[in-house]
Write an enzyme that holds these catalytic residues in place. Structure first.
Site, PDB file in Angstrom:
ATOM      1  N   CYS A   1       4.477   8.487 -28.169  1.00  6.62           N
ATOM      2  CA  CYS A   1       4.626   9.478 -29.241  1.00  6.62           C
ATOM      3  C   CYS A   1       4.700   8.857 -30.634  1.00  6.62           C
ATOM      4  CB  CYS A   1       5.865  10.339 -28.997  1.00  6.62           C
ATOM      5  SG  CYS A   1       7.438   9.429 -29.055  1.00  6.62           S
TER       6      CYS A   1
ATOM      7  N   HIS B   1      11.921  10.494 -29.651  1.00  8.21           N
ATOM      8  CA  HIS B   1      10.659  11.221 -29.781  1.00  8.21           C
ATOM      9  C   HIS B   1      10.296  11.326 -31.258  1.00  8.21           C
ATOM     10  CE1 HIS B   1       7.292  13.711 -28.757  1.00  8.21           C
ATOM     11  NE2 HIS B   1       7.663  14.607 -29.654  1.00  8.21           N
TER      12      HIS B   1
ATOM     13  N   ASP C   1       2.238  18.164 -33.164  1.00 10.10           N
ATOM     14  CA  ASP C   1       2.574  17.096 -32.223  1.00 10.10           C
ATOM     15  C   ASP C   1       1.386  16.776 -31.329  1.00 10.10           C
ATOM     16  OD1 ASP C   1       3.720  15.381 -30.329  1.00 10.10           O
ATOM     17  OD2 ASP C   1       5.632  16.451 -30.336  1.00 10.10           O
TER      18      ASP C   1
END
Length: 258
Positions: A69, A109, A124
């Protein structure tokens, strides 16, 4: 046009002369999800390097690897800045629905917040197969894409001030939490992710330092490959194949080009 801008467009399949507006973000997110996989190979292989704009370009746009991520959303963040977007990075904590608790490794994250016409949206491309594939407004409004329905609730907690919720297509009958995130402390310096990378590589509770994993969105659903299995979601039908090392390498090349 910068090298990053041109290379990113080439990697995901967008012409160099195409203007990227807010209305184009759905297309950008879908193409990114289908062309740059979520994977942990550098963590597993102990081949991590310092996180900089240059190292991210080299890893994902030159060598055409994937990432986790903090890498995937950082390279997208730089691309958005190159194309005139008002964007920042933000930290979050992933929720484990099977145990109904947040991960114990902290705010590892990384996601993106984009402001458009005085409204903030979450964007995202680094959440595995759980991607919204569309900007999600922080207003609580439900948005839908080929991957399901998504919404954001304002919930003040030790993990942040908002929560992303999702109802994945063919997978979820009810809403479930994806992660909490903190909008009050935006990040613009990706060197902060070196701490996240260290935690993910070293912490005993990290979900990404145990075995290789690679996944990406497809036209029909998504595919996930580990060193022991290959799972395909195609139009709501799931198939899972047990594999060995030779088959792993064969599938990695066939489906991910690695």
């Amino acid at each position: 046009m910068s090298g990053l801008n041109a290379l990113f467009r080439k990697r995901i399949g967008i012409p160099e002369d195409e203007q990227i507006t807010f209305e184009h973000l759905d297309t950008v997110l879908e193409k990114t999800a289908k062309n740059i996989p979520f994977e942990n190979f550098c963590i597993i292989g102990n081949k991590t390097s310092e996180i900089t704009r240059e190292s991210l370009v080299n890893k994902m746009l030159v060598k055409k690897e994937g990432g986790l991520c903090y890498e995937l959303n950082s390279i997208l963040y730089f691309f958005l800045l190159e194309n005139g977007f008002d964007a920042v990075l933000a930290r979050g904590v992933v929720y484990k629905n099977e145990t109904r608790e947040y991960q114990t490794i902290g705010r590892t994250h990384v996601t993106i917040l984009v402001v458009h016409e005085e409204q903030t949206y979450l964007v995202d491309t680094g959440f595995g197969a759980n991607l919204p594939l569309t900007p999600v407004p922080l207003t609580g409004e439900t948005v839908a894409s080929d991957n399901g329905e998504f919404r954001i609730r304002q919930v003040d907690s030790e993990h942040g001030d908002y929560v992303l919720e999702m109802k994945l297509k063919h997978k979820d009958a009810d809403w479930r939490i994806g992660y909490a995130f903190d909008s009050k402390h935006p990040v613009t310096d990706v060197s902060e992710w070196n701490e996240i990378q260290r935690i993910i590589a070293e912490h005993e509770d990290s979900p990404f330092n145990k075995s290789p994993l690679i996944t990406k969105i497809t036209d029909q659903g998504n595919i996930t490959l580990t060193n022991t299995s290959f799972t395909q979601w195609r139009d709501g039908v799931v198939t899972k194949e047990k594999i060995d090392d030779a088959r792993f390498k064969e599938l990695l090349k066939q489906y991910f080009g690695l």
